[in-house]
Every structure is written in structure tokens, then in C-alpha cells.
Design a protein around this motif. Structure first.
Motif, PDB file in Angstrom:
ATOM      1  N   TYR A   6      26.171  49.674  43.865  1.00  0.00           N
ATOM      2  CA  TYR A   6      27.410  50.623  43.776  1.00  0.00           C
ATOM      3  C   TYR A   6      28.203  50.935  45.053  1.00  0.00           C
ATOM      4  CZ  TYR A   6      25.370  51.271  39.102  1.00  0.00           C
ATOM      5  OH  TYR A   6      24.939  51.014  37.868  1.00  0.00           O
ATOM      6  N   ASP A   7      27.512  50.854  45.966  1.00  0.00           N
ATOM      7  CA  ASP A   7      28.153  51.227  47.402  1.00  0.00           C
ATOM      8  C   ASP A   7      29.003  50.204  47.855  1.00  0.00           C
ATOM      9  OD1 ASP A   7      26.873  53.716  47.530  1.00  0.00           O
ATOM     10  OD2 ASP A   7      25.253  53.019  48.627  1.00  0.00           O
ATOM     11  N   VAL A   8      28.408  48.810  47.353  1.00  0.00           N
ATOM     12  CA  VAL A   8      29.178  47.624  47.853  1.00  0.00           C
ATOM     13  C   VAL A   8      30.620  47.613  47.236  1.00  0.00           C
ATOM     14  CG1 VAL A   8      29.226  45.274  47.742  1.00  0.00           C
ATOM     15  CG2 VAL A   8      27.255  46.276  48.238  1.00  0.00           C
ATOM     16  N   LEU A   9      30.737  48.048  45.748  1.00  0.00           N
ATOM     17  CA  LEU A   9      31.982  48.230  45.153  1.00  0.00           C
ATOM     18  C   LEU A   9      32.734  49.597  45.396  1.00  0.00           C
ATOM     19  CD1 LEU A   9      31.151  46.324  41.811  1.00  0.00           C
ATOM     20  CD2 LEU A   9      32.330  45.521  43.719  1.00  0.00           C
ATOM     21  N   GLY A  10      32.129  50.359  46.023  1.00  0.00           N
ATOM     22  CA  GLY A  10      32.737  51.780  46.421  1.00  0.00           C
ATOM     23  C   GLY A  10      32.792  52.559  45.092  1.00  0.00           C
ATOM     24  N   VAL A  11      31.928  52.477  44.020  1.00  0.00           N
ATOM     25  CA  VAL A  11      31.899  53.394  42.869  1.00  0.00           C
ATOM     26  C   VAL A  11      30.777  54.199  42.575  1.00  0.00           C
ATOM     27  CG1 VAL A  11      33.371  51.417  41.741  1.00  0.00           C
ATOM     28  CG2 VAL A  11      30.913  51.289  41.457  1.00  0.00           C
ATOM     29  N   SER A  12      30.689  54.988  41.728  1.00  0.00           N
ATOM     30  CA  SER A  12      29.757  56.050  41.817  1.00  0.00           C
ATOM     31  C   SER A  12      28.772  55.238  40.463  1.00  0.00           C
ATOM     32  CB  SER A  12      30.054  57.338  41.120  1.00  0.00           C
ATOM     33  OG  SER A  12      30.748  57.129  39.918  1.00  0.00           O
ATOM     34  N   ARG A  26      40.630  45.163  43.511  1.00  0.00           N
ATOM     35  CA  ARG A  26      40.810  45.689  44.716  1.00  0.00           C
ATOM     36  C   ARG A  26      40.321  44.905  45.936  1.00  0.00           C
ATOM     37  NH1 ARG A  26      38.772  49.302  47.753  1.00  0.00           N
ATOM     38  NH2 ARG A  26      37.657  50.193  46.071  1.00  0.00           N
ATOM     39  N   LEU A  27      39.179  44.947  45.883  1.00  0.00           N
ATOM     40  CA  LEU A  27      38.298  44.435  47.160  1.00  0.00           C
ATOM     41  C   LEU A  27      38.545  42.925  47.078  1.00  0.00           C
ATOM     42  CD1 LEU A  27      34.802  46.382  46.674  1.00  0.00           C
ATOM     43  CD2 LEU A  27      36.525  46.518  48.645  1.00  0.00           C
ATOM     44  N   ALA A  28      38.507  42.080  45.967  1.00  0.00           N
ATOM     45  CA  ALA A  28      38.860  40.850  45.732  1.00  0.00           C
ATOM     46  C   ALA A  28      40.156  40.470  46.474  1.00  0.00           C
ATOM     47  CB  ALA A  28      38.554  40.231  44.473  1.00  0.00           C
ATOM     48  N   ARG A  29      40.957  41.169  46.348  1.00  0.00           N
ATOM     49  CA  ARG A  29      42.394  40.867  46.923  1.00  0.00           C
ATOM     50  C   ARG A  29      42.420  40.870  48.406  1.00  0.00           C
ATOM     51  NH1 ARG A  29      44.412  44.543  42.722  1.00  0.00           N
ATOM     52  NH2 ARG A  29      45.108  43.313  40.976  1.00  0.00           N
ATOM     53  N   GLN A  30      41.426  41.839  48.737  1.00  0.00           N
ATOM     54  CA  GLN A  30      41.376  42.065  50.365  1.00  0.00           C
ATOM     55  C   GLN A  30      40.592  40.886  50.852  1.00  0.00           C
ATOM     56  OE1 GLN A  30      40.018  45.961  50.864  1.00  0.00           O
ATOM     57  NE2 GLN A  30      41.808  46.983  49.736  1.00  0.00           N
ATOM     58  N   LEU A  31      39.669  40.615  50.277  1.00  0.00           N
ATOM     59  CA  LEU A  31      38.379  39.768  50.900  1.00  0.00           C
ATOM     60  C   LEU A  31      38.269  38.340  50.658  1.00  0.00           C
ATOM     61  CD1 LEU A  31      35.540  42.301  50.540  1.00  0.00           C
ATOM     62  CD2 LEU A  31      36.869  42.087  52.605  1.00  0.00           C
ATOM     63  N   HIS A  32      39.329  37.879  49.565  1.00  0.00           N
ATOM     64  CA  HIS A  32      39.000  36.420  49.310  1.00  0.00           C
ATOM     65  C   HIS A  32      39.183  35.488  50.427  1.00  0.00           C
ATOM     66  CE1 HIS A  32      40.287  32.825  46.947  1.00  0.00           C
ATOM     67  NE2 HIS A  32      39.648  33.317  45.970  1.00  0.00           N
ATOM     68  N   PRO A  33      38.539  34.405  50.391  1.00  0.00           N
ATOM     69  CA  PRO A  33      38.872  33.304  51.788  1.00  0.00           C
ATOM     70  C   PRO A  33      39.990  32.923  51.794  1.00  0.00           C
ATOM     71  CG  PRO A  33      36.754  32.979  50.282  1.00  0.00           C
ATOM     72  CD  PRO A  33      37.606  34.259  49.607  1.00  0.00           C
ATOM     73  N   ASP A  34      40.983  32.881  50.892  1.00  0.00           N
ATOM     74  CA  ASP A  34      42.374  32.454  50.771  1.00  0.00           C
ATOM     75  C   ASP A  34      43.183  33.349  51.796  1.00  0.00           C
ATOM     76  OD1 ASP A  34      41.723  30.064  49.625  1.00  0.00           O
ATOM     77  OD2 ASP A  34      42.434  30.748  47.698  1.00  0.00           O
ATOM     78  N   VAL A  48      30.422  41.484  47.708  1.00  0.00           N
ATOM     79  CA  VAL A  48      31.154  41.994  46.472  1.00  0.00           C
ATOM     80  C   VAL A  48      31.264  41.266  45.209  1.00  0.00           C
ATOM     81  CG1 VAL A  48      33.725  42.510  45.826  1.00  0.00           C
ATOM     82  CG2 VAL A  48      33.046  43.072  48.178  1.00  0.00           C
ATOM     83  N   SER A  49      31.091  39.943  45.120  1.00  0.00           N
ATOM     84  CA  SER A  49      31.211  39.013  43.973  1.00  0.00           C
ATOM     85  C   SER A  49      29.790  39.189  43.273  1.00  0.00           C
ATOM     86  CB  SER A  49      31.332  37.940  44.431  1.00  0.00           C
ATOM     87  OG  SER A  49      32.773  37.552  44.827  1.00  0.00           O
ATOM     88  N   ARG A  50      28.737  39.174  44.099  1.00  0.00           N
ATOM     89  CA  ARG A  50      27.349  39.517  43.552  1.00  0.00           C
ATOM     90  C   ARG A  50      27.093  40.880  42.768  1.00  0.00           C
ATOM     91  NH1 ARG A  50      23.139  36.281  45.410  1.00  0.00           N
ATOM     92  NH2 ARG A  50      21.518  38.182  45.835  1.00  0.00           N
TER      93      ARG A  50
END
Length: 389
Positions: A6-12, A26-34, A48-50
């Protein structure tokens, strides 16, 4: 993974499925390898993906909340048993499932036909006053043997066994991002979802054949070169016996020996001897309607119109006959007939004619004319000045 998912995704812990999905997007847009190709960011993206893989699956989330290992010891991004797919990444970036975005279902066999274009040459009088023509056109028509369905008589299309009527097949590949699911048209049925086991021999399963037919087209008054007349539903019949497109007949107006068309106006040139221009005369000018009488289309119209040449008419002078031009295509009334006069100077004179002209020149004190010299070119302001004068 020791960090709380939950902390990894930043949700309760009580976050619902929508909140978890929004956080992952939101996180995928920021962290994607591309976007961020550095190794540290890629590792963070895997975490985040896991986390999303577990928390987006109700069964895995329940197992994780009870303290169990949601990965079953498989470990590693993209490991065996992992359910995360490329569809989730597409969902994160485009806000919808990749499967939904690509899934279009089977292609219809029955489709609208293409429009057709033919060119027709008409005479100036026909273009001006309208005409009815018969045209021979070569287009696709519905197959009479199979009535357009493409199957031989006594047979019918059957559902494709490869795609089970969907018209598409799924293809799954594994990559460092997990499973990549794509959809492509079924090769067995070419995306139609059905197969014709016994195609019609007449049309080879297309549902249409080529045929030459005769059509009647009514050309309205006032058409010009480039004008197109639309015949709805007279074009190419579509595949599978689909509705026909439209047929467009494009006009080409032939040159006329007497008149030149300029919009709705007609232009003509009359050549006169200098004596007639000096003394004035009346000419009988042929009308455009005379062509209709000559072709036998009408009989009760004027074939000539009087043209008054005033005494002293100069070469280049123009006379306007109102309402003697071409009817307006999208309006009322007709254009004008503009007649330009060219004064012809005699080039061969016998002795008597020369004697008379010299006598006339002497009477008019023109034996030794000085002549008047005019500027051949004027500037913009000079032409404006003359216009106001």
C-alpha cells in the motif's frame, strides 16, 4: 519485498479498486522505462507494478492482507504465475483496456460501394438550356446468382472455427514487462467471422459482378465545365451486395464557333468594314437558341437578334445585349451577350476606290495627319485617375 504494498502505491489499506488504479496510472506515467530509463527508476517501476498486480486482484489482495505471500514464492518481475500484463500498462497510459481498445468485432461483409465518376461532353447550347442524355456506364452490380451474399445457391456462410465468429484472434507474448496481449484479424476468415465454404462461381464470393447499363441523366440549365451532376445510388454496388455509392457526371462544355462563355455572359466579335462602322448599320446576330433549332430540340425561339451599329463606331467598341447570355445555374435570370466590334481596314484598293478615299481624306483635311501619340503603359495612379475621369 519487505516494503508495504500500500505504501508503494501511496494508498491507504481501505482504498477501493478505483483509487488503486488511479494511483498506479499516476506512478506508471512517471516511472515507465520509456520515460525514465535509468536503472533505479526501472527497479522502482517493477515494485509499483508488483504492488498493483497484487492489490488489483481481489483474491491476491485478500491473501496479502491476511499476511500471506501473494507471489507464492515465485519472485521476480514477470515470473511464473504472474498475472500482470501489458494491458495494464496500456490502461495506465490511455485510460482504457488495450483489449477493449483493439476489440472491434468481425468486419461486415456487406459494405457500401464506392462512388463513380464519368465525364460527359455537351454543346454550349445544351449546357446553357439543359438537356437529357442517355449514358452507358460500366459499374459493379449485385450478383444475380447469389443475390449478393457470395455463397453458391443452396449453401450459406458458416461461423469461423478459428476465431469462433469474433473476426479476431488473441496473441500472447512474454517480455520484461510481463504478458503482452494483442489482437489481430483472423487469417482464416480474413476478419469477417464467417467463412463461405462454397463461393458463388459467378462472383467468386464477392456478391457483385461488373455490368454495363444505360442511365438517363437530366442536365440542368446553366452547367459549366467542371459542374458535377449527382445520381444517388447509381455508383458501385458494395461488397456482399451492399448499397451502391453515387454516380457523378462531370460536364465538359465544347468550344463554340461563335460565342465564348464567361460565367453567365456570352462574348462575340463582329468584324465590320470601315464604311459600315463610319456610316452605321443594323446586323442580324445569331442567338445561342439557334443551335437548338438546328438540332431540332425546339422550333419556336428567336434565331437572330438585331444589332444596331451606331455611326462612327470605333474598333474595339462593345455593345451589351441584356438577357441574351446563359441562364444562372442556381438562380434566376440570364447573363448578357457582349458584342465587340472590330473595324476592318481594306488592304487592296483599285484605282477608283483609292481616288475616292484620297478625295475623302482631302475633304476631311486628313491628307497629312499628325497623329496622336499615347503612352502604352500607365501606372496604378494613372489608371485610377483615368477611371475617376
Amino acid at each position: 519485498m519487505s516494503q508495504d504494498l500500500y505504501d508503494v502505491l501511496g494508498v491507504s489499506r481501505d482504498a477501493d479498486a478505483d483509487a488503486i488504479k488511479k494511483a498506479y496510472r499516476r506512478l506508471a506515467r512517471q516511472l515507465h522505462p520509456d520515460v525514465n530509463p535509468d536503472p533505479e527508476t526501472q527497479e522502482r517501476f517493477k515494485e509499483v507494478s508488483r504492488a498493483y498486480e497484487v492489490l488489483s486482484d481481489p483474491e491476491k489482495r485478500r491473501h496479502y492482507d491476511m499476511g500471506g505471500d501473494p507471489f507464492g514464492g515465485a519472485g521476480g518481475f514477470g515470473g511464473a504465475g504472474q498475472g500482470f500484463s501489458f494491458t495494464d500498462i496500456m490502461d495506465a497510459f490511455f485510460g482504457q483496456s488495450a483489449g477493449q481498445a483493439q476489440g472491434r468485432g468481425p468486419r461486415p461483409r456487406v459494405r457500401r460501394g464506392q462512388d463513380a465518376l464519368i465525364r460527359l461532353e455537351v454543346e454550349l447550347a445544351e449546357a446553357a438550356f439543359g438537356v437529357t442524355r442517355e449514358l452507358k456506364v460500366d459499374t459493379a452490380v449485385t450478383c444475380g446468382t447469389c443475390a449478393g451474399d457470395g455463397a453458391a445457391p443452396g449453401s450459406k456462410p458458416v461461423t469461423c472455427e478459428t476465431c469462433r465468429g469474433r473476426g479476431e484472434v488473441h496473441q500472447v507474448q512474454r517480455s520484461f514487462l510481463g504478458e503482452i496481449r494483442t489482437m489481430r484479424p483472423c487469417a482464416a476468415c480474413r476478419g469477417f467471422g464467417t467463412i463461405i465454404p462454397e463461393p458463388c462461381r459467378e462472383c467468386s464470393g464477392d456478391g457483385r459482378v461488373r455490368s454495363r447499363r444505360t442511365l438517363t441523366v437530366k442536365i440542368p440549365p446553366g452547367v459549366d465545365t467542371g459542374t458535377r451532376v449527382q445520381l444517388s445510388g447509381q455508383g458501385e454496388v458494395g461488397p456482399g451486395g451492399g448499397p451502391a455509392g453515387d454516380l457523378y457526371v462531370e460536364m465538359h462544355v465544347a468550344d463554340h464557333p461563335t460565342f465564348t462563355r464567361q460565367g453567365t455572359d456570352l462574348l462575340a466579335t463582329v468584324t465590320l468594314p470601315m464604311t459600315a462602322a463610319a456610316l452605321g448599320t443594323t446586323l442580324e446576330l445569331p442567338t445561342l437558341e439557334a443551335d437548338l433549332v438546328e438540332s431540332g430540340a425546339v422550333t419556336d425561339v428567336e434565331t437572330t437578334v438585331p444589332l444596331e451599329i451606331q455611326p462612327g463606331t470605333q474598333s474595339g467598341a462593345e455593345t451589351v445585349l441584356h438577357g441574351r447570355g446563359v441562364p444562372s445555374l442556381r438562380g434566376t435570370g440570364r447573363g448578357d451577350l457582349v458584342v465587340r466590334v472590330l473595324v476592318e481596314t481594306p488592304t487592296r484598293l483599285d484605282a477608283r476606290q483609292e481616288e475616292l478615299l484620297r478625295e475623302l481624306a482631302a475633304l476631311r483635311e486628313e491628307t497629312h495627319p499628325d497623329g496622336q501619340v499615347h503612352a502604352s503603359h500607365k501606372g496604378v495612379f494613372g489608371r485610377l485617375r483615368d477611371a475617376f475621369k
